[in-house]
Design a protein around this motif. Structure first.
Motif, PDB file in Angstrom:
ATOM      1  N   THR A   1       0.781  -1.114  -0.039  1.00 62.62           N
ATOM      2  CA  THR A   1      -0.011  -0.038   0.028  1.00 62.62           C
ATOM      3  C   THR A   1       0.891   1.313  -0.076  1.00 62.62           C
ATOM      4  OG1 THR A   1      -1.653  -1.312   1.112  1.00 62.62           O
ATOM      5  CG2 THR A   1      -1.700   1.227   1.273  1.00 62.62           C
ATOM      6  N   ALA A   2       0.416   2.140  -0.675  1.00 59.15           N
ATOM      7  CA  ALA A   2       1.407   3.272  -0.898  1.00 59.15           C
ATOM      8  C   ALA A   2       1.110   4.411   0.215  1.00 59.15           C
ATOM      9  CB  ALA A   2       0.862   4.260  -1.974  1.00 59.15           C
ATOM     10  N   PRO A   3       1.989   4.984   0.963  1.00 58.23           N
ATOM     11  CA  PRO A   3       1.855   5.450   2.240  1.00 58.23           C
ATOM     12  C   PRO A   3       1.090   7.049   1.730  1.00 58.23           C
ATOM     13  CG  PRO A   3       4.032   4.913   2.179  1.00 58.23           C
ATOM     14  CD  PRO A   3       3.488   4.489   0.889  1.00 58.23           C
ATOM     15  N   ALA A   4       0.100   7.245   2.548  1.00 60.98           N
ATOM     16  CA  ALA A   4      -0.513   8.685   2.267  1.00 60.98           C
ATOM     17  C   ALA A   4       0.345   9.925   2.650  1.00 60.98           C
ATOM     18  CB  ALA A   4      -1.920   8.783   3.253  1.00 60.98           C
ATOM     19  N   PHE A   5      -0.176  11.075   1.894  1.00 60.28           N
ATOM     20  CA  PHE A   5       0.633  12.106   2.281  1.00 60.28           C
ATOM     21  C   PHE A   5      -0.113  13.291   1.934  1.00 60.28           C
ATOM     22  CE2 PHE A   5       2.750  11.008  -2.051  1.00 60.28           C
ATOM     23  CZ  PHE A   5       2.477  12.198  -2.743  1.00 60.28           C
ATOM     24  N   GLU A   6       0.192  14.405   2.509  1.00 58.42           N
ATOM     25  CA  GLU A   6      -0.312  15.956   2.185  1.00 58.42           C
ATOM     26  C   GLU A   6       0.822  16.812   2.443  1.00 58.42           C
ATOM     27  OE1 GLU A   6      -4.419  17.402   2.854  1.00 58.42           O
ATOM     28  OE2 GLU A   6      -3.389  18.258   4.347  1.00 58.42           O
ATOM     29  N   LEU A   7       1.033  17.657   1.210  1.00 51.99           N
ATOM     30  CA  LEU A   7       2.140  18.512   1.206  1.00 51.99           C
ATOM     31  C   LEU A   7       1.881  19.681   0.504  1.00 51.99           C
ATOM     32  CD1 LEU A   7       5.186  16.184   0.207  1.00 51.99           C
ATOM     33  CD2 LEU A   7       4.936  16.951   2.673  1.00 51.99           C
ATOM     34  N   ALA A   8       2.505  20.885   0.953  1.00 50.58           N
ATOM     35  CA  ALA A   8       2.423  22.304   0.355  1.00 50.58           C
ATOM     36  C   ALA A   8       2.663  21.952  -1.087  1.00 50.58           C
ATOM     37  CB  ALA A   8       3.081  23.365   0.796  1.00 50.58           C
ATOM     38  N   ASN A   9       1.733  22.562  -2.111  1.00 50.12           N
ATOM     39  CA  ASN A   9       2.243  22.587  -3.552  1.00 50.12           C
ATOM     40  C   ASN A   9       2.193  23.742  -4.076  1.00 50.12           C
ATOM     41  OD1 ASN A   9       2.102  22.047  -6.106  1.00 50.12           O
ATOM     42  ND2 ASN A   9      -0.265  21.452  -6.064  1.00 50.12           N
ATOM     43  N   VAL A  10       3.474  23.935  -4.874  1.00 51.74           N
ATOM     44  CA  VAL A  10       3.602  25.355  -5.381  1.00 51.74           C
ATOM     45  C   VAL A  10       3.537  25.329  -6.819  1.00 51.74           C
ATOM     46  CG1 VAL A  10       5.309  25.886  -3.586  1.00 51.74           C
ATOM     47  CG2 VAL A  10       6.194  24.944  -5.701  1.00 51.74           C
TER      48      VAL A  10
ATOM     49  N   TRP B   1      11.819  26.866  -7.942  1.00 52.03           N
ATOM     50  CA  TRP B   1      11.687  25.713  -9.110  1.00 52.03           C
ATOM     51  C   TRP B   1      10.665  25.969 -10.208  1.00 52.03           C
ATOM     52  CZ3 TRP B   1      13.079  19.906  -8.593  1.00 52.03           C
ATOM     53  CH2 TRP B   1      14.450  19.667  -8.043  1.00 52.03           C
ATOM     54  N   GLN B   2       9.525  26.287  -9.502  1.00 55.58           N
ATOM     55  CA  GLN B   2       8.414  26.653 -10.204  1.00 55.58           C
ATOM     56  C   GLN B   2       8.401  27.709 -10.899  1.00 55.58           C
ATOM     57  OE1 GLN B   2       6.096  24.603 -11.151  1.00 55.58           O
ATOM     58  NE2 GLN B   2       4.429  25.835 -11.764  1.00 55.58           N
ATOM     59  N   ASP B   3       8.931  28.866 -10.344  1.00 56.72           N
ATOM     60  CA  ASP B   3       8.968  30.022 -11.021  1.00 56.72           C
ATOM     61  C   ASP B   3      10.318  29.986 -12.257  1.00 56.72           C
ATOM     62  OD1 ASP B   3       7.694  31.167  -9.019  1.00 56.72           O
ATOM     63  OD2 ASP B   3       9.260  32.155  -7.936  1.00 56.72           O
ATOM     64  N   ALA B   4      11.163  28.924 -12.184  1.00 59.30           N
ATOM     65  CA  ALA B   4      12.144  28.797 -13.198  1.00 59.30           C
ATOM     66  C   ALA B   4      11.655  28.068 -14.259  1.00 59.30           C
ATOM     67  CB  ALA B   4      13.401  28.509 -12.655  1.00 59.30           C
ATOM     68  N   TYR B   5      10.835  26.916 -14.068  1.00 54.16           N
ATOM     69  CA  TYR B   5      10.490  26.097 -15.024  1.00 54.16           C
ATOM     70  C   TYR B   5       9.029  25.952 -15.302  1.00 54.16           C
ATOM     71  CZ  TYR B   5      15.091  24.539 -13.195  1.00 54.16           C
ATOM     72  OH  TYR B   5      16.369  24.470 -13.020  1.00 54.16           O
ATOM     73  N   ASP B   6       8.200  26.527 -14.429  1.00 55.06           N
ATOM     74  CA  ASP B   6       6.684  26.617 -14.738  1.00 55.06           C
ATOM     75  C   ASP B   6       6.340  25.173 -15.243  1.00 55.06           C
ATOM     76  OD1 ASP B   6       4.156  27.613 -15.051  1.00 55.06           O
ATOM     77  OD2 ASP B   6       4.465  27.957 -17.399  1.00 55.06           O
ATOM     78  N   LEU B   7       6.052  24.161 -14.337  1.00 57.20           N
ATOM     79  CA  LEU B   7       5.960  22.689 -14.456  1.00 57.20           C
ATOM     80  C   LEU B   7       4.326  22.579 -14.650  1.00 57.20           C
ATOM     81  CD1 LEU B   7       8.586  21.629 -11.834  1.00 57.20           C
ATOM     82  CD2 LEU B   7       8.880  21.602 -14.254  1.00 57.20           C
ATOM     83  N   PRO B   8       4.011  21.741 -15.186  1.00 55.61           N
ATOM     84  CA  PRO B   8       2.424  21.441 -15.385  1.00 55.61           C
ATOM     85  C   PRO B   8       2.041  20.368 -14.451  1.00 55.61           C
ATOM     86  CG  PRO B   8       3.706  20.316 -17.125  1.00 55.61           C
ATOM     87  CD  PRO B   8       4.737  21.041 -16.252  1.00 55.61           C
ATOM     88  N   PHE B   9       2.630  20.273 -13.406  1.00 53.90           N
ATOM     89  CA  PHE B   9       2.282  19.150 -12.417  1.00 53.90           C
ATOM     90  C   PHE B   9       2.586  19.735 -11.027  1.00 53.90           C
ATOM     91  CE2 PHE B   9       6.374  17.902 -14.420  1.00 53.90           C
ATOM     92  CZ  PHE B   9       7.107  17.920 -13.453  1.00 53.90           C
ATOM     93  N   PRO B  10       2.056  18.964 -10.147  1.00 57.87           N
ATOM     94  CA  PRO B  10       2.248  19.590  -8.632  1.00 57.87           C
ATOM     95  C   PRO B  10       3.772  19.375  -8.381  1.00 57.87           C
ATOM     96  CG  PRO B  10       0.235  18.129  -8.685  1.00 57.87           C
ATOM     97  CD  PRO B  10       1.021  17.915 -10.110  1.00 57.87           C
ATOM     98  N   LEU B  11       4.382  20.430  -7.569  1.00 56.10           N
ATOM     99  CA  LEU B  11       5.478  20.401  -7.203  1.00 56.10           C
ATOM    100  C   LEU B  11       5.483  20.740  -5.482  1.00 56.10           C
ATOM    101  CD1 LEU B  11       8.512  20.723  -7.660  1.00 56.10           C
ATOM    102  CD2 LEU B  11       8.278  23.067  -8.130  1.00 56.10           C
ATOM    103  N   LEU B  12       5.912  19.806  -5.042  1.00 54.89           N
ATOM    104  CA  LEU B  12       5.540  19.606  -3.485  1.00 54.89           C
ATOM    105  C   LEU B  12       6.734  19.924  -2.605  1.00 54.89           C
ATOM    106  CD1 LEU B  12       3.426  16.401  -3.547  1.00 54.89           C
ATOM    107  CD2 LEU B  12       2.650  18.772  -4.056  1.00 54.89           C
TER     108      LEU B  12
END
Length: 165
Positions: free
Chosen positions: A3-12, A79-90
């Protein structure tokens, strides 16, 4: 499969903030979790850019990518400012997700003390199609250079997708 461990993190990045595995799983058949070394790792930065450039291939497989960086939100925002990633970056400053997924750490005590020296990259594919979130595939790097390329990640999704729920 475990089973995959659950998580919740800040997303930028894109998606909910905070972002949880369960929220991503409710919207997708698969979640690919990329555990990074640290904010400074050039190979990690290159990996997220390569995945971003082919993100449409993940989306077409009903797979969400979530990159987890063991740093405070402010550093991950760079990282998000530099790369504008189209997915969650946590942001995972406490390294709780890396610990939950047994992200490899080298150099014993020294590696435990400094993520920069010891933490290695890991990729985990979570199958979200059943009642339980299952770790369907993983790749634990032995060095900062040892990580699957985008084709390997897509192949892992395709192989798991061929398996019935």
């Amino acid at each position: 499969m475990p089973t995959a461990p659950a998580f919740e993190l800040a997303n930028v990045g894109l998606g909910p903030d905070p972002c949880s595995l369960s929220a991503l799983a409710s919207e997708h058949a698969f979640v690919l979790v990329l555990l990074q070394r640290d904010h400074y790792c050039t190979n990690c930065r290159q990996q997220v850019q390569q995945v971003a450039s082919r993100y449409h291939e993940f989306a077409s497989r009903d797979a969400e990518v979530a990159s987890v960086v063991p740093e405070p939100r402010e550093k991950v925002e760079e990282w998000q400012d530099a790369y504008d990633l189209p997915f969650p970056l946590l942001a995972d400053p406490d390294v709780s997700v890396g610990d939950a997924y047994d992200q490899p750490v080298r150099f014993g005590f020294l590696g435990e003390w400094s993520d920069f020296l010891g933490r290695m990259p890991e990729a985990i594919l979570v199958d979200c199609r059943g009642d339980d979130l299952e770790v369907a595939w993983s790749y634990a790097g032995r060095s900062t250079f040892d990580r699957p390329d985008v084709d390997d990640l897509l192949d892992a999704i395709d192989e798991r997708a061929a398996v019935a729920e």
